[in-house]
Design an enzyme around this catalytic site. Structure first.
Site, PDB file in Angstrom:
ATOM      1  N   GLU A 323       6.403 -10.099  -0.632  1.00 22.31           N
ATOM      2  CA  GLU A 323       4.990 -10.221  -1.022  1.00 22.31           C
ATOM      3  C   GLU A 323       4.873 -11.110  -2.260  1.00 22.31           C
ATOM      4  O   GLU A 323       4.206 -10.769  -3.236  1.00 22.31           O
ATOM      5  CB  GLU A 323       4.401  -8.832  -1.307  1.00 22.31           C
ATOM      6  N   CYS A 418      -2.516   0.480  -0.762  1.00 17.79           N
ATOM      7  CA  CYS A 418      -2.941   0.107  -2.110  1.00 17.79           C
ATOM      8  C   CYS A 418      -4.209  -0.736  -2.098  1.00 17.79           C
ATOM      9  O   CYS A 418      -5.021  -0.654  -3.027  1.00 17.79           O
ATOM     10  CB  CYS A 418      -1.811  -0.635  -2.829  1.00 17.79           C
TER      11      CYS A 418
END
Length: 654
Positions: A323, A418
């Site tokens: 990521e 998240c």
């Protein structure tokens, strides 16, 4: 360094045609939906178990911990979004639910202040043994942010007390003093949270701890290596191979930006969310301590991110492996990761940079991310979400291993959830991003219909915006001091805008003569009822990428005002990369109230190819016949709200 003061979300009332819909959506749909998700009540959605984890940790129910190691943070972000929502719209039932949740957190907190359900339930003897991977300070940071927001909104101190006890405990664990661990967070977040706690309480220990985490990071010997060596000694070296992040640390520590001391870092590297959360914390510490060397590092990293590693949508973190940032100008469209949280973190950082260096370039990035790379992460009904925000999608190709992270439709929830609560707290706190003030200047950063009161030049000044931005180019700003006096109103002229015009009470004001660092600074004697009319022309713009961005060679993107556009299959048919746009093709903007909850669309003519006679060989020696087609582009943030299909931001140009 020049420091200006932000205006709290509590002191801004939003009444904006565009953003009020989103804020109502967060209040009426997203916050209740996410509460149901946290309690595993969403049919066919990935389970969360987050609330159940707290009940188990409190000893009120039996069971095992479920979910990711950072599952607690989803509850904290939900509480933070609730706090911001209550500031805008009091809701006794929602506040009661939040209070009950806070009570549960208090019952789950350990006697020494420790609060983390994963370790309380599963590994009570492994606390603080793997901060590199275990997100203990990350979860604590989100709890602290929620506590400060809830205290600011409601005046209730219980969650703040819980957060202070937890922060005090962490202060006994980490630091330069003898007997403490010389460590720092594996996933940055607590640095900026501690600064908020310091601002709320005035306790300098929290400032000191935040600064310690910033200064200690990347020092030699690398703490995470020492920490791993201790785990190997305790559990056996083969245990390291089983750690979830082992492959990311096998070669270097760039993944969590611990490869160098922060002041020596030249390029944004590693996990994008961790990076921008850290940069936000660095900026906070630099502002409070007037640390010029730290601020210079922030500016250097800002330039690298926004000038070499940011997508046109305000997305960052192109590499799905980790990521992460990859390298300068590596901005692939169809494999872009661009996590929603990363764009949100970029806004957090930009907001802090703006108050340390009042320059419109920071507000421009906030605007770009707000209208494109963040709200694309949520459906228009608030009930499904993107974790990844690519700029090109072919649904069939999402089955490939290198594109398995790309989803052609939004998901109801995620095991790693998240992004949805992060987006909710951003939208709910939007009022804090519109205005700021210094002793003699009132700044208008974002064009959002709203009202606020500032204190400038010894006067109480009411500012009120009316606008249909981003679809309309006109903003009416009413300036009303409690008594006449001279001060400055600085209104941002966006970087995308050419030919901006300003009038005060019908009289033209020269933009060029008053322009400084992206703001038209209007200094005059203001009196109640003065009206500033701002016109920001919004022609359809063709945007071209730097030639170093190789994937966009020969391509163009469409933008109108701050909004980036894309083509969707539902409007333009399949095989979108086959469409080419003539360099001189006329393009038209039209507001469509019945399309995607009301958006401005772009229409025009383009060209497609077809095989003569309908024959479709795999390869041929003859060029296909080209024919004209009508195209329609929609705002990027609204794609994938009409079913699965192809999507394309960068269009071939001929």
């Amino acid at each position: 360094m020049v420091t200006v003061n932000g205006v709290s979300y509590k002191n801004v009332q939003i009444h904006d045609p565009f953003w009020t819909k989103y804020r109502n959506l967060v209040r009426d749909e997203v916050i209740p939906y996410q509460w149901n998700a946290l309690n595993d009540r969403i049919e066919d959605a990935a389970p969360s178990h987050a609330i159940q984890n707290f009940r188990i940790a409190a000893g009120e129910e039996e069971g095992n911990f479920y979910g990711y190691i950072f599952q607690d943070s989803d509850v904290a972000k939900w509480l933070e979004a609730v706090a911001y929502g209550l500031a805008a719209t009091p809701d006794p039932e929602l506040e009661k639910l939040a209070d009950e949740t806070i009570d549960l957190l208090g019952r789950a907190q350990q006697a020494d202040g420790y609060l983390n359900t994963f370790f309380t339930i599963k590994y009570p003897d492994r606390r603080w043994s793997n901060e590199r991977d275990d997100h203990e300070t990350y979860c604590a940071g989100h709890l602290i942010e929620a506590a400060v927001a809830y205290y600011e909104t409601t005046g209730k101190i219980k969650l703040l007390d819980i957060a202070c006890k937890l922060a005090d405990h962490i202060d006994t664990v980490y630091g330069a003093e003898e007997g403490k661990l010389r460590g720092y967070p594996g996933h940055q977040e607590i640095e900026l949270a501690l600064m908020r706690l310091y601002e709320a309480t005035g306790d300098e220990r929290y400032l000191k701890l935040s600064r310690y985490f910033i200064d200690e990071r990347g020092q030699e010997p690398n703490y995470f290596k020492l920490e791993a060596d201790k785990r190997a000694e305790r559990f056996g070296r083969e245990s390291l191979l089983a750690e979830g992040y082992y492959h990311l640390y096998k070669h270097n520590y760039e993944y969590n930006q611990s490869h160098l001391p922060v002041r020596e870092q030249q390029h944004a590297v590693g996990h994008a969310v961790r990076a921008v959360y850290m940069y936000a914390g660095m900026t906070d510490v630099a502002a409070e301590t007037q640390d010029q060397s730290l601020f210079e590092a922030c500016k250097r990293l800002w330039d690298n991110v926004t000038r070499r590693q940011m997508y046109i949508t305000g997305g960052i973190g192109s590499n799905h492996d980790g990521e992460a940032f990859s390298f300068d100008y590596d901005l692939p469209n169809d494999t872009a990761y661009t996590e929603t949280c990363a764009s949100i973190g970029l806004i957090f950082w930009a907001h802090r940079m703006l108050h340390l260096d009042p320059d419109g370039k920071y507000a421009d990035v906030i605007e770009r991310a707000l209208y494109n790379g963040t709200i694309s992460g949520m459906s228009l009904d608030g009930k499904s979400f993107f974790y990844v925000n690519p700029l090109e999608v072919w649904p069939e190709a999402c089955k490939r291993p290198d594109k398995k992270h790309v989803e052609p439709v939004r998901q109801k929830w995620f095991n790693c959830a998240c992004c949805p609560p992060n987006l909710a707290r951003l939208i709910a706190s939007l009022g804090g991003y519109i205005y700021s003030q210094s002793e003699h200047i009132a700044y208008v950063h974002q064009y959002i219909g709203s009202d606020t009161k500032l204190e400038v030049a010894g006067r109480h000044v009411r500012l009120s915006q009316k606008t249909n931005f981003p679809w309309d180019e006109t903003i009416e700003l009413a300036v009303s001091p409690d008594r006449p006096g001279e001060f400055t109103v600085a209104v941002r002229i966006p970087g995308w805008c050419e030919g901006a015009a300003i009038q005060v009470n019908g009289q033209p004001v020269s933009v060029e003569a008053n322009l400084h660092k992206g703001y038209a600074a209007i200094t005059r004697e203001w009196k109640a009822g003065d009206i500033v009319l701002i016109v920001l022309p919004m022609p359809i713009e063709r945007v071209y990428a730097n030639p170093n961005v190789r994937v966009n060679a020969g391509k163009v993107a469409l933008q109108r005002g701050p909004v980036v556009y894309c083509l969707e299959q539902v409007d333009n048919g399949a095989i979108l990369p086959d469409i080419s746009l003539s360099e001189h093709a006329a393009l038209y903007a039209r507001f469509e109230p019945d399309v995607l909850s009301g958006v401005t669309v772009i229409t025009g003519e383009a060209v497609r190819g077809e095989w003569p006679g309908g024959d479709t060989p795999l390869y041929a020696k003859k060029k296909r016949i080209e024919h004209s087609v009508k195209i329609q582009a929609i705002p990027y943030f609204a794609w994938a709200n009409r079913g699965a299909g192809e999507m394309l931001v960068w269009i071939r140009e001929r």
